[in-house]
Design an enzyme around this catalytic site. Structure first.
Site, PDB file in Angstrom:
ATOM      1  N   GLY A   1      -6.011   5.374   0.058  1.00  0.00           N
ATOM      2  CA  GLY A   1      -7.364   5.369   0.578  1.00  0.00           C
ATOM      3  C   GLY A   1      -8.271   4.468  -0.232  1.00  0.00           C
TER       4      GLY A   1
ATOM      5  N   TYR B   1       0.831  -1.201   0.000  1.00  0.00           N
ATOM      6  CA  TYR B   1       0.000   0.000   0.000  1.00  0.00           C
ATOM      7  C   TYR B   1       0.873   1.262   0.000  1.00  0.00           C
ATOM      8  CZ  TYR B   1      -3.119   3.685   1.625  1.00  0.00           C
ATOM      9  OH  TYR B   1      -3.817   4.854   1.733  1.00  0.00           O
TER      10      TYR B   1
END
Length: 513
Positions: free
Chosen positions: A58, A51
């Protein structure tokens, strides 16, 4: 110098850097940890989905980012979230926030390039204050907006305060020969994804909150001497019959400081003698709660402040971004350490506690203003001609209205979660708001304390009761009198109020609280 090592920053070190201007030096162990973490993450992320390195952010984390765009992704994140609004955060708070962010990135859990840490050290050591705004953070993915403004100046963009002027960052860095940070891997997300602004503001809040307690205790001591108080309210025997450390500590401080006063009385010397022939006692058997219950009230507040300091130091020494790099286990872990609940809840408790401190000060002011209560002073501690002069009447309005504002501001932020970010952030902490509102409450409280201290010294002069004061009360009396001479005639007092407030903010009347 303050050496920053691995998870070693304490409240004293933070205070030395923020308030005393001490410089930072990075330990060899810290540098080694950061470099080891960066090297591991660089290698580990090459063939894995991590990530914020090769994904969007998000709710857009489902989109993969091509290798050629990955560094630009970090710059896009920084620039797009530099969207704060409102008043600039104070230089002290920003400095504390930079210390918090630097320390977090130094723990070896973030995988950042060493330059992210060293440039923060340069900003701190050269008193360069990034322009960061109060409004923007919801305290969930950390202080995203506020920390984006920090990241913006770290890459040489945005604006900073330097030597009292707001200037383009690039100009200042060039002038000081400081190289802006370049993104190497995930520095944008790592800098932004954390709780460091709410924590930095919170640390400064807790230091000022403790100072406000000190001045509250000093004010109580002076009023007790003014009214010839009995000392048993603050005795060890009474206060140790209740098992709260804060109460015992506040009582002990008051008892010890009033020991050399010529005005404090022993109950045994009057009320415990034969009074069988008396139907009415001219002297009060007990003082109002705002005097005799100070250990119970302020003790609670003191314990709240100490707890907040403990928790905030823990937060500064914690990894609070996402994902977390675990070099030892050779793994990268995704989670939510950026969530600001601990800080938010602690700030709400702190502002409630300090609001109560302002309420205590306001009640003590009211006691001094009202002859029906104190039985000693003319209305409004007025040294002038009654009816013609007004004494402290005007400033009592200010103290009352300011205390009322505190009561409204002390409504908790912690429970005001509003989902946002396409409901990815479906429950948030509002920690940054909690911290900035707490700062307002503390600032207000120093205004009320300034009014109280001026009222006290005026009252002591009115009844000519200064020669026999305890050493501590004389010290506080002289400090205020050096700023505000005794006055009989009415005058615009607002500038003196500001001067006394500044003195209270910058000086501690009680050591080792």
């Amino acid at each position: 110098m303050v050496e920053i090592g691995y998870s070693s920053l304490n409240l004293e070190g933070i205070n030395d850097i923020v308030f005393k201007g001490k410089k930072i030096v990075l330990s060899d162990e810290l540098i080694e940890k950061v470099e080891e973490s960066y090297k591991f993450l660089t290698d580990f992320s090459k063939d894995k989905v991590i990530y914020g390195i090769n994904t969007g952010f998000g709710p857009m984390a489902q989109y993969k980012i091509e290798e050629k765009d990955q560094l630009d992704l970090q710059y896009n994140l920084i620039r797009s979230h530099s969207s704060g609004f409102g008043k600039p955060i104070s230089p002290q708070d920003v400095k504390a926030s930079m210390i918090a962010r630097m320390n977090t990135l130094s723990l070896g859990y973030s995988g950042v390039h060493l330059s992210a840490v060293t440039i923060l050290k340069e900003f701190i050591n050269n008193d360069i204050t990034p322009l960061i705004f109060e409004h923007g953070g919801v305290g969930a993915s950390g202080d995203l907006v506020q920390l984006a403004h920090l990241a913006l100046v770290m890459i040489g963009e945005g604006k900073v305060f330097y030597k009292g002027e707001l200037r383009p960052t690039a100009e200042v860095l060039k002038e000081l020969d400081i190289e802006p940070m370049k993104v190497h891997l995930r520095e944008g997300l790592a800098i932004m994804n954390g709780t460091s602004v709410m924590t930095g503001i919170g640390i400064v809040n807790s230091i000022y909150a403790q100072r406000a307690i000190e001045w509250s205790i000093a004010s109580t001591l002076m009023i007790c001497e003014m009214v010839d108080s009995y000392d048993d309210y603050f005795s060890r025997e009474l206060n140790h019959s209740k098992k709260h450390v804060g109460q015992q500590q506040v009582a002990s401080i008051l008892y010890d400081y009033m020991n050399d006063s010529q005005y404090i009385r022993k109950r045994e010397s009057s009320l415990y003698r034969d009074n069988s022939d008396k139907k009415h006692f001219e002297d009060k058997v007990q003082e109002y709660y705002s005097l005799r219950c100070v250990p119970q009230i302020v003790g609670t507040i003191l314990e709240t402040v100490k707890q907040s300091q403990k928790l905030l130091v823990e937060e500064i020494n914690s990894a609070n971004d996402n994902p977390i790099v675990d070099v030892k286990a050779r793994n990268v872990l995704h989670g939510g350490n950026f969530h600001g609940d601990y800080v938010s809840f602690e700030m709400d408790k702190l502002k409630i506690a300090i609001t109560k401190l302002s309420m205590l000060a306001e009640r003590q002011i009211n006691f001094l203003m009202n002859p029906a209560l104190n039985g000693l002073l003319p209305p409004f501690a007025n040294l002038g001609k009654l009816g013609f002069n007004f004494g402290m009447q005007g400033v009592q309005f200010t103290a009352t209205s300011t205390t009322a504002e505190n009561q409204t501001l002390s409504t908790p932020m912690y429970i005001h979660s509003i989902p946002n970010n396409n409901d990815n952030q479906d429950i948030v902490s509002m920690g940054t708001n909690a911290a900035t509102i707490t700062r307002k409450v503390i600032d207000n409280t120093f205004e009320v304390l300034a009014i109280e201290l001026i009222s006290i010294v005026q009252s002591l002069d009115l009844i000519k009761k200064t020669d026999g004061l305890s050493a501590k009360s004389k010290e506080c009396y002289n400090a205020v009198r050096n700023i505000v001479p005794k006055f009989t005639n009415d005058y615009p007092i607002y500038e003196d109020l500001e001067r006394v407030k500044k003195y209270l903010l910058e000086n501690s009347p009680i050591e080792n609280l």
